[in-house]
Design an enzyme around this catalytic site. Structure first.
Site, PDB file in Angstrom:
ATOM      1  N   TYR A  50       0.728  -1.289   0.145  1.00 10.82           N
ATOM      2  CA  TYR A  50      -0.025  -0.061   0.247  1.00 10.82           C
ATOM      3  C   TYR A  50       0.956   0.966   0.085  1.00 10.82           C
ATOM      4  CZ  TYR A  50      -3.902  -3.118   1.184  1.00 10.82           C
ATOM      5  OH  TYR A  50      -4.756  -3.882   1.070  1.00 10.82           O
ATOM      6  N   GLU A  51       0.418   2.259  -0.560  1.00 11.54           N
ATOM      7  CA  GLU A  51       1.133   3.439  -1.032  1.00 11.54           C
ATOM      8  C   GLU A  51       1.820   4.002   0.473  1.00 11.54           C
ATOM      9  OE1 GLU A  51      -1.302   5.711  -3.320  1.00 11.54           O
ATOM     10  OE2 GLU A  51      -2.456   6.440  -1.781  1.00 11.54           O
ATOM     11  N   SER A  52       0.991   3.783   1.851  1.00  7.82           N
ATOM     12  CA  SER A  52       1.640   4.223   2.983  1.00  7.82           C
ATOM     13  C   SER A  52       2.951   3.737   3.437  1.00  7.82           C
ATOM     14  CB  SER A  52       0.456   3.990   3.895  1.00  7.82           C
ATOM     15  OG  SER A  52       0.379   2.217   3.902  1.00  7.82           O
ATOM     16  N   GLY A  53       3.416   2.912   2.471  1.00  8.09           N
ATOM     17  CA  GLY A  53       4.751   2.311   2.757  1.00  8.09           C
ATOM     18  C   GLY A  53       4.733   0.979   3.459  1.00  8.09           C
TER      19      GLY A  53
ATOM     20  N   HIS B 104       0.864  11.773  -5.850  1.00 10.79           N
ATOM     21  CA  HIS B 104       1.665  11.597  -4.513  1.00 10.79           C
ATOM     22  C   HIS B 104       3.212  11.341  -4.704  1.00 10.79           C
ATOM     23  CE1 HIS B 104      -1.616  10.680  -2.000  1.00 10.79           C
ATOM     24  NE2 HIS B 104      -1.732   9.527  -2.059  1.00 10.79           N
TER      25      HIS B 104
END
Lengths: 256, 283
Positions: A50-53, B104
């Protein structure tokens, strides 16, 4: 077990597109549901990112946002957001990006930015987030989206992220070396780009769905592949796993 | 050098009308208590920068404090649209809002360039994306070695950065765990930085030598505000209040409901109100 709904067929069919060896960049909503179902059924070793890392996450319930604590707690590792986008996405480590859309056109281009004019919008949507670079940096893109003529449009109001652009060769002209959208799963059918025109056409219809139904729910003159099959119905194992996942998720989010 | 102080004082000393402010936290560790104090003190004409504006900037926008918004995803994740932001963009209510919109990847790179002291960030991005046509701050540059055309955006250097973190020690060093987002980059790229924390400890104890720690000398003010990220969360302390994020959709839908909520829970409240969310160990 009760008969599967079209939504459930959509999620199960989208999940089946993923392989056990995939490294998948997961969008929130329908993609997240499909990706986790794949992990809980035929692809236990899939790497979900997920792009949150969060890399290699195995959430017990579906996250509401892309950064719920559950994602980090069950991940192999969690990296900063700049590292996520630079090393992992731009670095070419992701085999599949799984996206959804507000509007989609016949070439798999996506709009999640505005309905109407950008500077004077009728509806201001959230915008692209990670999608513009996910669409170009992942090996290929799967899209899942419920069928409706409002979503499947003849012309996008805004070009948030590129699919096949205006057709064959467009991605290459922009210096993009990845495949782009290769599969689109809706609640009515599966669509794949025609190898010659790059235009998405129906390759399989979900059980009980007619050609007319899909045509009416599509805002462009829809084409069907030479061979159109019937989508294989969800197995009891798939359906059971999906229903249990959704049940756990509903309980967790209401109880917060 | 970080001074440990009260929230009111930290905001008063470091925030001004017209500032370019970045309150960061990627879903996790969003500095809600500090944002409420900025709102209470009445600062206006702010340029607000944040990858995911979400509820925290919806509040600034709906209260008419924002001149310009720099962002990359303006939704309520998993819930829907950001309704005060929508009202400002679509109807100029309560005032017109200038926007600078990115992806982003662009903003993450721009924060990193800000921390690295570079004028701009260079990355492989925006190919085939229409944002490049509506945002004049998206340009391109040719690689001098390969000739590859790459995207370039200006570095982000905020006047003031505000983040939330789990712990500080008495020297004002700050430790961040979990989803670390751009917490480190926004602080190192900013002129001034305020960090609110769940607790202040004598020492961090047995932590990995590679733990994410911002030394006290990179920060201006450290403030203890238990629960200060709610309804976002603090890994190891309390979970994300997903039910409240869903409820925000109702609160923000109507202008009067929103204004009443802000009056009661922000303008006439104080940082202590966040304490009830702090419950250490609940996650």
């Amino acid at each position: 077990m009760s008969e599967p709904t079209l939504s459930e067929i959509m999620t199960v069919t989208a999940a089946r597109a993923l392989k056990n060896t995939d490294v998948c960049f997961v969008g929130i909503g329908l993609p997240s549901e499909a990706c986790n179902l794949a992990r809980l059924t035929h692809a236990p070793d899939i790497t979900l990112i997920y792009e949150s890392g969060t890399i290699g996450t195995k959430p017990r319930v579906l996250p509401l946002s892309i950064g719920d604590g559950e994602l980090c707690e069950t991940a192999t590792t969690t990296v900063s957001v700049p590292e996520m986008f630079r090393y992992w996405l731009q670095g070419g480590r992701i085999t599949v990006g799984f996206l959804s859309a507000a509007q989609l056109d016949r070439f798999g281009n996506i709009n999640t930015t505005v309905i109407g004019d950008y500077h004077n919008p009728k509806v201001r949507l959230p915008g692209g987030g990670g999608a513009p670079e996910i669409a170009t940096s992942c090996g290929e893109i799967f899209i899942t989206l419920k069928h409706s003529s409002r979503a499947f449009v003849d012309k996008l109001d805004f070009f948030t992220s590129i699919g096949h652009g205006d057709g064959p060769g467009h991605r290459a002209r922009l210096g993009i070396t990845t495949k782009g959208p290769t599969r689109l799963v809706t609640d009515l059918c599966v669509m794949q780009p025609n190898p010659d025109t790059c235009e998405f056409e129906v390759t399989s219809l979900h059980p009980g769905v007619s050609r007319q139904q899909v045509t009416e729910a599509t805002g462009w003159p829809l084409k069907f592949a030479n061979q159109v099959t019937e989508t294989a119905a969800p197995s009891d194992v798939e359906l059971d796993a999906l229903r249990a996942l959704k049940q756990r998720t509903a309980e967790a989010h209401e109880g917060a | 050098m970080a001074q440990i102080m009260e929230l009111k004082e930290a905001i008063a000393e470091n925030v001004h009308d017209g500032d370019f402010m970045a309150l960061e936290g990627f879903t996790h560790l969003i500095p809600h208590a500090a944002a409420h104090e900025v709102l209470r003190q009445g600062y206006k004409d702010l340029t607000l920068c944040r990858m995911t504006p979400d509820m925290i900037y919806d509040q600034f926008i709906g209260m008419g404090r924002v001149k310009k918004l720099v962002f990359s995803y303006a939704g309520n994740p998993g819930v829907g649209l950001l309704l005060r932001f929508r009202d400002a963009v679509e109807n100029a209510w309560p005032q017109a809002l200038e926007i600078e919109e990115h992806s982003h990847a662009a903003m993450a790179n721009a924060y990193e360039a800000g921390a690295a002291g570079l004028p701009c960030a260079i990355f492989r991005g925006y190919r085939g994306a229409e944002l490049a046509e509506v945002n004049p701050n998206i340009k391109s540059i040719l690689c001098p070695f390969t000739g590859e055309k790459l995207a370039a955006v200006p570095a982000i250097n905020a006047d003031v950065a505000i983040i939330h973190a789990q712990r500080a020690n008495r020297a004002g060093d700050v430790m961040i765990e979990g989803i670390i987002g751009v917490q480190k980059e926004v602080v190192l790229g900013a002129k001034r930085a305020i960090v609110t924390v769940e607790e202040i400890v004598d020492d961090f104890g047995d932590v990995s030598p590679n733990a994410v720690i911002l030394p006290g000398w990179t920060i201006d003010a450290v403030v203890r505000v238990p629960g200060g990220a709610h309804p976002s969360y603090a890994h190891g302390y309390y979970a994300r209040d997903n039910a409240f994020y869903k409820d925000w959709d109702r609160i923000a839908r109507d202008r009067d409901t929103f204004l009443q909520w802000m009056e009661e829970h922000v303008i006439n409240a104080g940082p202590d109100a966040f304490g009830r969310y702090a419950g250490k160990g609940s996650r």
